[in-house]
Motif scaffolding. Structure first.
Motif, mmCIF file in Angstrom:
data_model
loop_
_atom_site.group_PDB
_atom_site.id
_atom_site.type_symbol
_atom_site.label_atom_id
_atom_site.label_comp_id
_atom_site.label_asym_id
_atom_site.label_seq_id
_atom_site.Cartn_x
_atom_site.Cartn_y
_atom_site.Cartn_z
ATOM 1 N N GLU A 1 0.825 -1.208 0.000
ATOM 2 C CA GLU A 1 0.000 0.000 0.000
ATOM 3 C C GLU A 1 0.857 1.256 0.000
ATOM 4 O OE1 GLU A 1 -2.560 -0.560 3.376
ATOM 5 O OE2 GLU A 1 -4.053 -1.642 2.192
ATOM 6 N N ILE A 2 1.940 1.249 0.773
ATOM 7 C CA ILE A 2 2.824 2.413 0.848
ATOM 8 C C ILE A 2 3.580 2.602 -0.470
ATOM 9 C CG2 ILE A 2 4.919 3.317 1.951
ATOM 10 C CD1 ILE A 2 3.850 1.997 4.577
ATOM 11 N N ARG A 3 4.136 1.528 -0.998
ATOM 12 C CA ARG A 3 4.994 1.638 -2.185
ATOM 13 C C ARG A 3 4.215 1.725 -3.494
ATOM 14 N NH1 ARG A 3 10.113 -2.323 -0.801
ATOM 15 N NH2 ARG A 3 10.353 -1.642 1.350
ATOM 16 N N LEU A 4 3.091 1.012 -3.575
ATOM 17 C CA LEU A 4 2.336 0.957 -4.829
ATOM 18 C C LEU A 4 1.118 1.871 -4.834
ATOM 19 C CD1 LEU A 4 2.492 -2.903 -5.282
ATOM 20 C CD2 LEU A 4 3.657 -1.214 -6.709
ATOM 21 N N GLY A 5 0.624 2.217 -3.661
ATOM 22 C CA GLY A 5 -0.549 3.060 -3.549
ATOM 23 C C GLY A 5 -1.817 2.261 -3.345
ATOM 24 N N GLN A 6 -2.854 2.976 -3.032
ATOM 25 C CA GLN A 6 -4.156 2.356 -2.823
ATOM 26 C C GLN A 6 -4.739 1.951 -4.168
ATOM 27 O OE1 GLN A 6 -5.548 1.730 0.130
ATOM 28 N NE2 GLN A 6 -3.861 2.655 1.256
ATOM 29 N N ARG A 7 -5.522 0.884 -4.153
ATOM 30 C CA ARG A 7 -6.102 0.394 -5.394
ATOM 31 C C ARG A 7 -7.624 0.435 -5.374
ATOM 32 N NH1 ARG A 7 -4.512 -3.512 -1.932
ATOM 33 N NH2 ARG A 7 -5.649 -5.459 -1.861
#
Length: 139
Positions: free
Chosen positions: A60-66
Motif C-alpha cells: 500500500e505504501i509503495r504501490l498506492g491504494q487500489r
C-alpha cells in the motif's frame, strides 16, 4: 511450491513488468521508489500485523491504494519487477494461511495495473511479446 494458477499468474505478471511500455520511466535499482528487488519486511510491522499484513502495508505504501481504480506504475525496472519474487516467496511460505487471499488480490491487481499501463500507452498486450516463449519464467 505454488499451484499452477498462481504459477501462471506470476509468470504473466513477470512478463508484463519486464516489458512495460516506454511511456513509464525506466528507473535504475539505486533510485527506485519500489525497491522490491531487495524487499525485507519491517520487524515492527511483522510483530503488529504478521508477515502478510506487513507485506500488505508495504504494498500500500509503495504501490498506492487500489480502491479508486487500478494501480498506476510510476516507474519500471528491477525495483518493480522484484515484486514477482516477493509474491512467489510469500505464496510458498504461507500457502496454508487464510491471509493468502490478500496475496491473490494483490497479484490480480498488479496484473490489472500492468494491462492498464499497456492500454494507456495504446500498446496491445497480445502483440507486444511472445508470451508462449517467455511465459514459463518459473520452472
Amino acid at each position: 511450491m505454488v499451484d499452477w494458477e498462481i504459477h501462471n499468474k506470476l509468470s504473466l505478471l513477470a512478463l508484463y513488468l519486464k516489458n512495460l511500455p516506454d511511456t513509464i520511466p525506466l528507473v535504475h535499482a539505486s533510485a527506485t521508489q519500489y525497491g522490491f528487488d531487495f524487499y525485507a519486511a519491517d520487524d515492527e510491522d511483522i510483530l503488529d500485523m504478521g508477515e502478510i499484513g506487513a507485506l500488505n502495508r508495504a504494498f500500500e505504501i509503495r504501490l498506492g491504494q487500489r480502491n479508486n481504480g487500478p494501480i498506476i506504475f510510476k516507474e519500471r525496472g528491477v525495483g518493480l519487477e522484484g515484486v514477482v519474487d516477493v509474491l512467489k516467496s510469500y505464496f510458498e511460505k504461507h500457502e496454508h494461511s487464510n491471509e493468502v487471499a490478500l496475496l491473490h488480490k494483490w497479484l490480480d491487481d498488479l496484473i490489472t495495473a500492468a494491462e492498464h499501463a499497456y492500454a494507456s500507452a495504446k500498446v496491445p498486450v497480445s502483440t507486444n511479446h511472445k508470451i508462449g516463449v517467455k511465459l514459463n519464467l518459473y520452472p
